[in-house]
Design a protein around this motif. Structure first.
Motif, mmCIF file in Angstrom:
data_model
loop_
_atom_site.group_PDB
_atom_site.id
_atom_site.type_symbol
_atom_site.label_atom_id
_atom_site.label_comp_id
_atom_site.label_asym_id
_atom_site.label_seq_id
_atom_site.Cartn_x
_atom_site.Cartn_y
_atom_site.Cartn_z
ATOM 1 N N GLN A 134 41.980 40.308 38.082
ATOM 2 C CA GLN A 134 42.862 40.120 39.330
ATOM 3 C C GLN A 134 43.879 38.972 39.147
ATOM 4 O O GLN A 134 44.923 39.138 39.446
ATOM 5 N N LEU A 138 47.896 38.707 38.380
ATOM 6 C CA LEU A 138 48.945 38.009 39.128
ATOM 7 C C LEU A 138 49.541 37.334 38.339
ATOM 8 O O LEU A 138 50.812 36.966 38.325
ATOM 9 N N LEU A 151 52.045 42.389 46.701
ATOM 10 C CA LEU A 151 50.600 42.213 46.448
ATOM 11 C C LEU A 151 49.834 42.961 47.165
ATOM 12 O O LEU A 151 49.789 42.624 48.469
ATOM 13 N N PRO A 154 45.806 40.410 47.103
ATOM 14 C CA PRO A 154 45.677 39.770 45.752
ATOM 15 C C PRO A 154 44.449 39.022 45.689
ATOM 16 O O PRO A 154 44.292 38.536 44.458
#
Length: 212
Positions: A134, A138, A151, A154
């Motif tokens: 993850q 990002l 997002l 997120p």
């Protein structure tokens, strides 16, 4: 930046009016199944609405080329795509997709530091944990430096301490670059702490929207 007018999508969304401001941080909150992700996916035409109108910079989304839009308005899903290869490969693939110049390793390492991913560029991306993947996703979005970042949860795979660190860094980065950030979050605490604007969705309808 985005204007919704009488937008309907199947039996999932029914939004009479909504404005998402530019160069601000907007959080979309609501219960599971309320339509938050569906709303987010409309913003870069991953979904096409059935009725009404969505404007981006005063232009109808129906009239904007989908690929051109997705180079400027980039979405990171809750479970980001991880490609075969190294961490470096996974960071650079976003730049290739958006037709942007490649960058030196020092810039890639800076992005990894920004998202608190303490790994080398040569490590196998597939071997990362869910939370690490993850954060890699990002980092890929931040490196692309889009006009708008979308997002979807997120920080869902992160513990609370890391969640706050990451969200704070993302928000700081977005504000410094004067970009637009729209995030779906399960956490009202995160929304209150970091957003300029909060939209609450219930059963596909906007029940509350306010600036801070």
């Amino acid at each position: 930046m985005f204007h919704f007018k009488e937008v309907k999508y199947k039996n999932i969304l029914n939004i009479e009016y909504l404005v998402i401001p530019g160069k601000k941080v907007t959080s979309i909150i609501g219960e599971s199944g309320s339509g938050k992700t569906t709303l987010l996916r409309h913003l870069n035409k991953l979904i096409s609405y059935d009725e009404g109108e969505i404007l981006y910079k005063n232009h109808s989304l129906r009239e904007i080329d989908s690929m051109e839009l997705r180079r400027k308005v980039i979405m990171l899903p809750q479970t980001p795509a991880i490609f075969n290869g190294t961490i470096k490969d996974n960071l650079l693939i976003g730049l290739k997709f958006s037709d942007k110049s490649m960058v030196e390793d020092v810039e890639l390492l800076r992005v990894l530091q920004l998202v608190h991913l303490n790994k080398t560029l040569t490590e196998d991306a597939e071997k990362l944990s869910g939370g690490e993947k993850q954060r890699l996703g990002l980092g890929r979005v931040l490196l692309m430096n889009p006009e708008v970042s979308l997002l979807d949860e997120p920080s869902s795979a992160l513990d609370e301490e890391t969640e706050n660190l990451i969200i704070e860094k993302i928000v700081q980065f977005s504000r410094k670059q004067q970009k637009t950030l729209v995030m779906v979050t399960h956490s009202k605490k995160i929304a209150e702490a970091y957003s300029d604007f909060i939209v609450e969705i219930k059963e596909g309808k906007v029940v509350h929207q306010r600036g801070k």
